[in-house]
Design an enzyme around this catalytic site. Structure first.
Site, PDB file in Angstrom:
ATOM      1  N   THR A   1       2.841  26.515 -14.705  1.00 49.80           N
ATOM      2  CA  THR A   1       3.488  25.221 -14.546  1.00 49.80           C
ATOM      3  C   THR A   1       3.234  24.633 -13.163  1.00 49.80           C
ATOM      4  O   THR A   1       3.002  23.444 -13.010  1.00 49.80           O
ATOM      5  CB  THR A   1       5.005  25.354 -14.779  1.00 49.80           C
TER       6      THR A   1
ATOM      7  N   ASP B   1      12.845  38.856  -9.633  1.00 53.38           N
ATOM      8  CA  ASP B   1      11.538  38.936 -10.282  1.00 53.38           C
ATOM      9  C   ASP B   1      10.477  38.228  -9.449  1.00 53.38           C
ATOM     10  O   ASP B   1       9.295  38.280  -9.775  1.00 53.38           O
ATOM     11  CB  ASP B   1      11.607  38.307 -11.683  1.00 53.38           C
TER      12      ASP B   1
ATOM     13  N   HIS C   1       7.206  39.888 -10.946  1.00 47.88           N
ATOM     14  CA  HIS C   1       6.962  38.549 -11.490  1.00 47.88           C
ATOM     15  C   HIS C   1       6.527  38.622 -12.970  1.00 47.88           C
ATOM     16  O   HIS C   1       5.456  38.146 -13.344  1.00 47.88           O
ATOM     17  CB  HIS C   1       5.891  37.824 -10.668  1.00 47.88           C
ATOM     18  N   ILE C   2       7.402  39.198 -13.781  1.00 50.20           N
ATOM     19  CA  ILE C   2       7.089  39.405 -15.198  1.00 50.20           C
ATOM     20  C   ILE C   2       7.841  38.459 -16.130  1.00 50.20           C
ATOM     21  O   ILE C   2       7.521  38.382 -17.319  1.00 50.20           O
ATOM     22  CB  ILE C   2       7.418  40.854 -15.631  1.00 50.20           C
ATOM     23  N   ALA C   3       8.840  37.744 -15.610  1.00 57.82           N
ATOM     24  CA  ALA C   3       9.754  37.012 -16.501  1.00 57.82           C
ATOM     25  C   ALA C   3       9.042  36.009 -17.401  1.00 57.82           C
ATOM     26  O   ALA C   3       9.455  35.775 -18.530  1.00 57.82           O
ATOM     27  CB  ALA C   3      10.834  36.306 -15.682  1.00 57.82           C
TER      28      ALA C   3
ATOM     29  N   GLU D   1       3.674  37.178  -2.781  1.00 58.57           N
ATOM     30  CA  GLU D   1       3.332  38.053  -3.906  1.00 58.57           C
ATOM     31  C   GLU D   1       1.836  38.357  -3.937  1.00 58.57           C
ATOM     32  O   GLU D   1       1.036  37.431  -3.704  1.00 58.57           O
ATOM     33  CB  GLU D   1       3.767  37.388  -5.221  1.00 58.57           C
TER      34      GLU D   1
ATOM     35  N   GLY E   1      13.363  32.247 -10.450  1.00 60.92           N
ATOM     36  CA  GLY E   1      12.757  30.945 -10.186  1.00 60.92           C
ATOM     37  C   GLY E   1      11.506  31.098  -9.351  1.00 60.92           C
ATOM     38  O   GLY E   1      10.410  31.317  -9.878  1.00 60.92           O
ATOM     39  N   ARG E   2      11.660  31.017  -8.038  1.00 60.76           N
ATOM     40  CA  ARG E   2      10.545  31.178  -7.114  1.00 60.76           C
ATOM     41  C   ARG E   2      11.005  31.945  -5.890  1.00 60.76           C
ATOM     42  O   ARG E   2      12.124  31.782  -5.407  1.00 60.76           O
ATOM     43  CB  ARG E   2       9.986  29.809  -6.678  1.00 60.76           C
TER      44      ARG E   2
END
Length: 309
Positions: free
Chosen positions: A72, A257, A284-286, A262, A232-233
């Site tokens: 996104t 997450d 960061h898997i969500a 990263e 979120g971030r």
């Protein structure tokens, strides 16, 4: 037409990209280093990237006309340079709402129920050797009648709100843009949300108004035993301040997450906390359920197909 995928490894080994061959010549790279980007994209028509940086310099030296982002966010693209070069940039939205919502509750419920602890208790035969039918040394609470605060009530935030309501929670939200006028849930200030919520989940984008939104000043507002989750971030929570708070006397439980840089650096202060049972970190898997990634690739395919046609 030549299509170049710059970082297929981020999509997972189980995602099939063969159908893109129907659109033209396809080159696929698992990863791309900064010094490799220009050579790989210079003479293609379509660039497909997740996190690889497409800078002004690369744009000015290349001939591609379409950039498809398998995400996104568009922060890895110099959008101004792309516009000047008449290059179309297409991202994908609304593909991971269910996936992110599910991981949100996975983190929250693990922090509440402490299932990992109880599994280890059984696996280590401590239950077998006890003289009681039960073991409840790690107390847990019910979500029913608790206050769930949502920071960022977009599509994901609304889905989380719906599920939290089904659990019997009172849902309140803080609009980071100040423009959300949703009347299904109570809109409150950030200060009130932090001060009154039993569970807080973050679903907002990272921008100038949300960077370090949660910091040492307002972390002190949290109630005892608050559950704080960020899917979120990274960068929305100040990680140095959070690490100190997790090791303070006031009990806080946190599921992250995402982190500011990263992959997470070994020097990240969150690795140094003493109260490790208070923190869950996932890589960061969500966003990445099988269904979400399949939808993502299908939308990228449609973006390229519609551009060509």
């Amino acid at each position: 037409m030549k299509i170049v995928f710059l970082d297929t490894k981020t999509l997972g080994k189980d995602i099939n990209l063969d159908k893109f061959n129907t659109l033209g010549e396809v080159a696929k790279y698992e990863t791309t280093k900064p010094n490799e980007t220009l050579t790989r994209v210079q003479n293609c028509d379509v660039v497909v990237t997740n996190k690889v940086l497409i800078s002004k310099e690369i744009i000015e030296q290349s001939n591609f006309k379409l950039i498809c982002i398998t995400a996104t966010g568009t922060n890895n693209i110099d959008l101004e340079a792309a516009q000047k070069a008449n290059i179309t940039v297409k991202n994908v939205s609304d593909y991971s709402t269910s996936s992110v919502s599910q991981v949100t509750f996975t983190l929250v419920l693990e922090l509440i129920q402490k299932i990992s602890y109880y599994k280890e208790y059984v696996d280590s035969l401590q239950w077998s050797r006890s003289n009681l039918f039960t073991h409840i040394d790690k107390p847990f609470f019910e979500l029913k009648n608790k206050k769930w605060g949502i920071i960022g009530l977009g599509n994901i935030g609304k889905e989380v709100a719906k599920i939290a309501t089904a659990f019997g929670c009172e849902v309140n939200y803080y609009s980071t843009s100040g423009k959300n006028l949703n009347t299904d849930y109570n809109s409150i200030s950030l200060e009130e949300l932090l001060r009154t919520s039993d569970v807080i989940s973050i679903h907002s984008p990272l921008n100038e108004s949300t960077y370090n939104l949660i910091n040492k000043t307002n972390l002190d507002l949290l109630k005892e035993d608050t559950i704080l989750v960020n899917v979120g971030r990274g960068g929305i929570i100040n990680e140095e301040d959070l690490a100190k708070k997790l090791d303070s006397n006031k009990s806080l439980y946190c599921g992250l997450d995402v982190v500011e840089k990263e992959p997470i650096e070994e020097t990240n202060p969150l690795f140094k906390i003493k109260n490790k049972e208070r923190l869950i970190l996932t890589p960061h898997i969500a966003w990445a359920s099988i269904e979400a990634r399949t939808t993502l690739i299908n939308k990228v395919f449609d973006n390229i197909k519609s551009f060509v046609l």
